[in-house]
Design an enzyme around this catalytic site. Structure first.
Site, short mmCIF file in Angstrom:
data_model
loop_
_atom_site.label_atom_id
_atom_site.label_comp_id
_atom_site.label_asym_id
_atom_site.label_seq_id
_atom_site.Cartn_x
_atom_site.Cartn_y
_atom_site.Cartn_z
N LYS A 91 2.86 15.85 12.42
CA LYS A 91 2.02 15.22 12.32
C LYS A 91 0.88 15.52 12.84
O LYS A 91 0.83 16.08 14.26
CB LYS A 91 1.55 13.84 11.78
CG LYS A 91 0.46 12.63 11.65
CD LYS A 91 1.44 12.71 10.46
CE LYS A 91 0.36 11.57 9.69
NZ LYS A 91 1.18 11.63 8.19
N GLY A 191 -5.17 -3.79 2.31
CA GLY A 191 -5.54 -2.80 2.31
C GLY A 191 -5.51 -2.03 1.12
O GLY A 191 -4.41 -2.13 0.39
N VAL A 192 -7.11 -1.85 0.41
CA VAL A 192 -7.00 -1.94 -1.01
C VAL A 192 -7.73 -0.12 -1.65
O VAL A 192 -8.90 -0.54 -1.93
CB VAL A 192 -7.26 -2.89 -2.00
CG1 VAL A 192 -6.77 -4.07 -2.04
CG2 VAL A 192 -8.81 -3.11 -1.78
N GLY A 193 -7.51 0.48 -0.28
CA GLY A 193 -8.26 1.76 -0.65
C GLY A 193 -7.34 2.64 -1.13
O GLY A 193 -7.85 2.15 -2.08
N LYS A 194 -7.31 4.38 -0.59
CA LYS A 194 -6.69 5.46 -1.50
C LYS A 194 -5.38 4.53 -2.22
O LYS A 194 -5.66 4.41 -3.93
CB LYS A 194 -6.62 6.21 -0.24
CG LYS A 194 -8.13 7.31 -0.09
CD LYS A 194 -7.15 8.62 -0.40
CE LYS A 194 -7.26 8.82 1.58
NZ LYS A 194 -6.96 9.70 1.92
N VAL A 195 -4.11 4.52 -1.77
CA VAL A 195 -3.06 3.50 -2.13
C VAL A 195 -3.44 2.70 -2.52
O VAL A 195 -2.12 2.06 -3.60
CB VAL A 195 -2.31 4.23 -1.56
CG1 VAL A 195 -0.84 3.15 -1.89
CG2 VAL A 195 -1.97 5.29 -0.65
N GLY A 196 -4.09 1.18 -1.63
CA GLY A 196 -3.93 0.15 -2.62
C GLY A 196 -4.49 -0.03 -3.55
O GLY A 196 -4.31 -0.84 -4.72
#
Length: 364
Positions: A91, A191-196
């Site tokens: 990472k 969390g409803v960004g890219k994945v959510g």
């Protein structure tokens, strides 16, 4: 207290002496002209070149950045092992505010550092970095995935990450309720960004009820505009206590399962996309003691890394989706191992991953 390099001594202690350490290599990168300060951590290359994303984040200190890189790299070793990939764990973190500090010059400088590792580390997107950024990094480094389709990449990996989490939820429902269907179940997504955002769509298509929260109001508004049936609560603290919640999906930053949230959590299942959800060792036992089934984060959120790994072999979406669908079976196998060994699922997943890495080391 610092060591001879001026780095906090506890960082070196973590690296060489603690359970969280055992990393093969940690590279500190600096390019003064562009302002780049980055840490690349390679935890293991037993299964193959280390693969993991690049996080761009305004850390409070360099020590915090190193610690995050170490933890995330270690997590990637386990994730890649459980996903059946021929990759070890690595990472990178870039220190800074991506909104303010990200420039083309900085990303190119970062690409040169990754390239200097000669293929021991393959990078991709993570929090604060996007497909367009990987296209820039790739100009200096061929060991870059998560690029745009126009540049030979697979594009946005959040699509398959969400699909994998959805499969993990179905497996959890199968294990706990004897039926993989999520119809009529209430799922809380933090969390409803890219994945959510993609996860919401999978769940709505199956007939689940959804409640969301996100620190960014625009992310919440976007979901509500597209799907008016979705419920909203003010914050995660309220979300974990929603009455009648069946599944809690942490899809933001790590540490969501802690001494504050676990005792009040109403859901019977935790299955989300966030990395490092367990705030500290022992939380997995607290969940088990409360009868809450925890689907290990690095197992269910592996869809994205399955996708970027496939880029190295000439990307095929259908092949990736089929592999991500296997997260359902892997999750069920972990629950079965946990039951057989009398341990929490997180410990069972660790045992299976460690076994695969040990076998690979033994074969070398």
């Amino acid at each position: 207290m610092t060591d001879v390099t001026g780095a906090p001594a506890d960082v070196l202690h973590t690296l060489f002496h603690s359970e969280q350490g055992g990393h093969e290599q940690v590279v500190l990168c600096q390019d003064r002209a562009s302002g780049l300060k980055a840490v690349i951590a390679l935890h293991s290359t037993a299964l193959g070149p280390a693969l993991g994303g690049t996080r761009f984040y305004p850390y409070a200190s360099e020590a915090e950045a190193v610690t995050d890189a170490l933890n995330l790299a270690r997590g990637m070793s386990y994730k890649n092992a459980m996903a059946g990939l021929d990759h070890g764990g690595g990472k990178a973190v870039i220190i800074g505010d991506p909104e303010r500090d990200k420039t083309e010059e900085l990303l190119l400088a970062y690409g040169r550092f990754v390239a200097s590792l000669g293929g021991r580390y393959v990078t991709a997107c993570d929090v604060g970095t996007y497909v367009a950024d990987m296209d820039v990094v790739a100009r200096e480094c061929r060991w870059t995935t998560g690029r745009s389709p126009e540049n030979g990449g697979a594009g946005d990996s959040s699509v398959l990450t969400a699909f994998g989490v959805y499969q993990g939820m179905r497996a959890s429902a199968q294990h706990l309720w004897g039926d993989p269907s999520l119809r009529g179940r209430t799922v809380g997504i933090a969390g409803v960004g890219k994945v959510g955002r993609h996860l919401v769509e999978h769940l709505l298509a199956e007939g689940a009820q959804i409640v969301i929260t996100d620190v960014r109001q625009e992310a919440v508004q976007r979901i509500v505009d597209e799907h008016p049936s979705v419920g909203v609560v003010a914050d995660t603290e309220r979300l974990v206590q929603v009455e009648g919640l069946d599944i809690y999906a942490p899809c933001a930053l790590g540490g969501a399962l802690n001494d504050v949230s676990v005792p009040v959590l109403t859901a019977r299942i935790v299955c989300g996309a966030a990395n490092n959800q367990l705030a500290h060792p022992g939380v997995e036992k607290d969940l088990a003691d409360r009868g809450i089934l925890y689907a290990p984060d690095y197992v269910v959120n592996a869809g994205g890394v399955i996708q970027v790994a496939d880029e190295l072999h000439g990307f095929d979406f259908d092949r990736c989706r089929a592999k991500a669908a296997m997260i359902f079976d892997t999750t069920l196998a972990i629950f079965a191992r946990a039951k057989a060994d009398g341990i929490p699922p997180a410990a069972a997943a660790d045992r299976i991953a460690e076994q695969r890495m040990a076998e690979a080391r033994g074969a070398h």
